[in-house]
Scaffold this motif. Structure first.
Motif, mmCIF file in Angstrom:
data_model
loop_
_atom_site.group_PDB
_atom_site.id
_atom_site.type_symbol
_atom_site.label_atom_id
_atom_site.label_comp_id
_atom_site.label_asym_id
_atom_site.label_seq_id
_atom_site.Cartn_x
_atom_site.Cartn_y
_atom_site.Cartn_z
ATOM 1 N N CYS A 1 0.826 -1.212 0.000
ATOM 2 C CA CYS A 1 0.000 0.000 0.000
ATOM 3 C C CYS A 1 0.860 1.261 0.000
ATOM 4 O O CYS A 1 0.538 2.255 -0.662
ATOM 5 N N MET B 1 -4.287 -0.881 -5.893
ATOM 6 C CA MET B 1 -4.167 -0.842 -4.434
ATOM 7 C C MET B 1 -5.423 -1.399 -3.770
ATOM 8 O O MET B 1 -5.348 -2.179 -2.802
ATOM 9 N N VAL C 1 -5.695 -4.601 -1.164
ATOM 10 C CA VAL C 1 -6.299 -4.523 0.173
ATOM 11 C C VAL C 1 -7.458 -5.495 0.306
ATOM 12 O O VAL C 1 -7.570 -6.263 1.282
#
Length: 735
Positions: free
Chosen positions: A210, A241, A245
């Motif tokens: 990240c 990203m 996640v």
């Protein structure tokens, strides 16, 4: 999302000029916000694990594979010409390493077979995914560093070399990673447990990925995007990203997991769509450019390069259409041919650039005078004007007069003031011609006649002009063959000492024994020879023939000096002196026996070539005589500086010397002028005893004319001089 990087490299060249609008920026921001909102909602509401749907999984894998392969195709098509070699190479390296790893991941168990291939398992697959996913933001950061280095700009050869090197390195690196993770899978940290990812994955690997993604986002968004690809590339990084996640926090095959993967597919689809849209825009722009180029090429093909007026071909097309309309309406059509007088001299003096600007100003003046009528350029200093459906004779004459007045006004070109004039020819259809090319030729003939008559005037075409033009062309062709057929003749007219009544020299006069027209005097063909370039070869033949004849006379005991007329064009030929000296040397003749008669126009020619030739002829020992004195341009100052030894009084003054006090006074003045400069004076055209008596009284020493003898062939002239048959004695006694 992996191809978004190398697409940036492709677009750097192809779409550098595709500007981004404010509306596109707002749409991009809204999509980014929507992606974040969807990710948040999915993370809160969709974390329950789901079952594996083979169809959805296969479709997902297929979409990702197709978009990646399409990106590869576009990359290979564009990378060589890309100026941003650094970006194309980094993107290609990241992409092909990812393509290699994706190929390995597809061997995961339960994808194509229950047990899988190449020892692939869940742990090695996720390990490779982490390494590869972290490479995306790392590649962006590396690209930024390379942009600031000397690798930013490369030639196509260097770009190809760089790309091949990165492809090889990325492939080897990916292969090494696959081999390592497969062979040492047991030694790898455990990334998964029964409930999901381990604390190591959530607490270390995910934050690292990240952070790298955020750094890449900051780098991409720190400057205002100017192209479409620059606008959408941050969206791809954001989707990457979010995918990372959501893939970690959500269990496999849950809604969160699927949404994360859909972000990857959506990102790829957006970038491919953007690229193809821009490609279509480029195709439309290329088509528009081709149309503009075609229109420009047609314009260039139909217009003069200097004046931008319609050229002769385009003007003739318009004239042809005008003639058709005129025939349908039983109307008349006129063409004006405007030819600038002595523009070649102006061109040499000003230079090409200034002369072209002068031509453009002349074109503007003609267009202004034409008042909307079609004006064309026939090439160089020739212009054409079309008058249709008016009274051509009156309208053409009025327009031509206005154009002549307009062109006579001064110009400023090349740093100096220039004055020009023009000759205008007018032809009217259908009386003068019915076809476009014939009408143009008729107008050109009229302009040529106006120029021959001194220029700065207009002439209407008539049929006699055509006959004269045909006669000139025929004579030129005959003249070129006359030298080969040996049709030229030399006649010799005696020059007599008025006091002793003896022949002291002769003038060589050229004649042409034409096969159809008979014996022609020089006035019938010399002007044409000077215009068509035949004067120099004809003059060379005359010089060679006269020198050879004088040598034969000298060998026969008659050392008779002979004067040879030399035209301005012949005398200004740089090789004239060499021909003269070579002829004298070839025949071993004393230069004093040859006199070169020049015209008064040479007296005002102060060019270096003319003055040098005059001086060298004088040094050689050849006599120099000024012919037809008093009728042309020469003033006393010009004559004074010439290295001449004699001058000939023009027959125009001799003709009325016995009846006109004015002519008698002029002859007396010329004789006094010649005596004061120690020049020999010779009177031309003596035909009566009264003329001879007046010349003798005025102090003239030498004369020639029909009173003594006409111009005679060489053999008859020799007999005349020797007095065979009493010809010479009787003639001189009667005089």
């Amino acid at each position: 999302m992996i191809f978004s990087l190398h697409l940036k490299g492709i677009a750097s060249l192809t779409f550098a000029s595709a500007t981004v609008t404010q509306g596109q920026r707002r749409i991009a921001v809204r999509i980014a916000v929507a992606m974040a909102a969807v990710a948040l909602a999915a993370s809160l509401l969709g974390r329950t694990p789901g079952s594996v749907d083979p169809g959805v999984l296969a479709a997902l894998v297929g979409v990702v594979t197709v978009t990646e392969l399409l990106s590869a195709l576009l990359l290979f098509h564009q990378y060589i010409e890309s100026r941003a070699t650094w970006l194309a190479a980094v993107g290609a390296g990241y992409f092909f390493s990812g393509l290699f790893i994706i190929g390995y991941l597809l061997t995961f168990p339960h994808v194509f077979s229950p047990s899988g291939y190449f020892g692939a398992n869940e742990q090695t697959a996720l390990s490779l995914w982490c390494v590869w996913h972290a490479g995306f933001p790392l590649a962006m950061i590396a690209a930024a560093a390379m942009k600031r280095s000397s690798l930013y700009e490369r030639s196509p050869k260097s770009a190809a070399t760089t790309l091949v090197a990165i492809l090889a390195a990325s492939t080897l690196t990916a292969a090494a990673c696959v081999y390592f993770f497969s062979r040492y899978a047991a030694a790898l940290p455990t990334l998964l447990n029964d409930r999901g990812f381990t604390p190591l994955m959530v607490g270390a690997v995910l934050p690292l990925v990240c952070v790298l993604d955020v750094l890449a986002l900051l780098m991409l968004t720190r400057s205002r995007p100017s192209t479409t690809v620059e606008l959408w590339l941050p969206i791809a990084v954001l989707a990457s990203m979010l995918d990372a996640v959501m893939g970690v926090i959500g269990q496999r095959y849950s809604i969160v997991w699927y949404v994360g993967k859909s972000f990857a597919v959506t990102s790829s689809s957006i970038m491919v769509t953007v690229f193809l849209t821009e490609l279509a825009a480029m195709a439309r722009a290329l088509a528009r450019s081709n149309r503009e180029l075609h229109a420009l090429s047609e314009h260039v093909a139909k217009h003069d390069a200097v004046t931008d007026l319609p050229n002769r071909r385009h003007f003739e097309e318009q004239l042809r259409e005008a003639l058709v309309r005129a025939r349908e309406r039983n109307a008349l059509t006129a063409v004006l041919h405007v030819n600038l007088d002595r523009f070649g001299t102006v061109n040499e003096a000003l230079g090409t650039a200034a002369a072209d600007e002068l031509l453009r100003e002349i074109a503007r003046r003609i267009q202004s005078s034409a008042r909307g009528r079609l004006v064309g350029c026939a090439g160089g200093d020739e212009f054409l004007i079309l008058l249709s459906e008016v009274d051509p004779e009156i309208g053409a004459s009025t327009l031509a007069t206005a154009i002549l007045a307009k062109l006579r006004q001064s110009y400023f070109a090349g740093g100096q003031r220039v004055f020009l004039s023009a000759s205008v020819g007018i032809a009217i259809a259908p009386s003068d011609a019915q076809k476009a090319d014939e009408l143009l030729a008729a107008a050109a003939t009229g302009a040529d006649l106006a120029r021959r008559d001194g220029g700065n005037q207009l002439r209407f075409y008539c049929s006699t002009m055509h006959d004269a033009a045909v006669a000139r062309i025929t004579m030129e062709a005959d003249m070129r063959a006359a030298l080969r057929r040996r049709e030229f003749r030399i006649a010799y007219q005696p020059i007599v000492d008025i006091v002793t009544r003896r022949v002291v020299s002769a003038e060589a006069l050229l004649r042409w024994q034409h096969p159809r027209l008979g014996l022609l005097p020089p006035d019938a063909f010399i002007p044409a020879a000077e215009q068509n370039g035949m004067m120099v070869p004809i003059g060379a033949w005359v010089l060679e023939t006269v020198v050879a004849q004088v040598r034969r006379w000298r060998d026969n005991g008659m050392a008779m000096p002979v004067a040879v007329n030399v035209s301005v064009r012949e005398f200004q030929d740089p090789a004239f002196y060499d021909r003269l000296s070579a002829a004298l040397c070839r025949h071993s003749l004393e230069p004093r026996l040859i006199t070169i008669e020049i015209t008064e126009s040479l007296a005002i020619d102060d060019s270096k070539q003319t003055q040098q030739t005059l001086a060298r002829c004088r040094e050689l020992g050849v006599g120099l005589s000024l012919d037809d004195f008093g009728t042309s341009y020469a003033c006393l100052a010009n004559v004074k500086r010439l290295p001449i030894g004699a001058l000939k009084i023009d027959r125009g003054f001799v003709r009325d010397v016995a009846t006109s006090r004015t002519d008698a006074a002029i002859v007396t003045a010329i004789l006094g002028f010649a005596k004061s400069l120690e020049l020999t004076a010779i009177a031309e055209g003596v035909e009566t005893r009264e003329q001879l008596q007046c010349l003798r009284t005025a102090g003239c020493a030498y004369a020639q004319g029909y009173l003594f003898a006409r111009a005679l062939p060489a053999a008859e002239f020799e007999s005349y001089v020797r007095g065979d048959g009493g010809g010479n004695t009787a003639s001189l006694a009667s005089a």
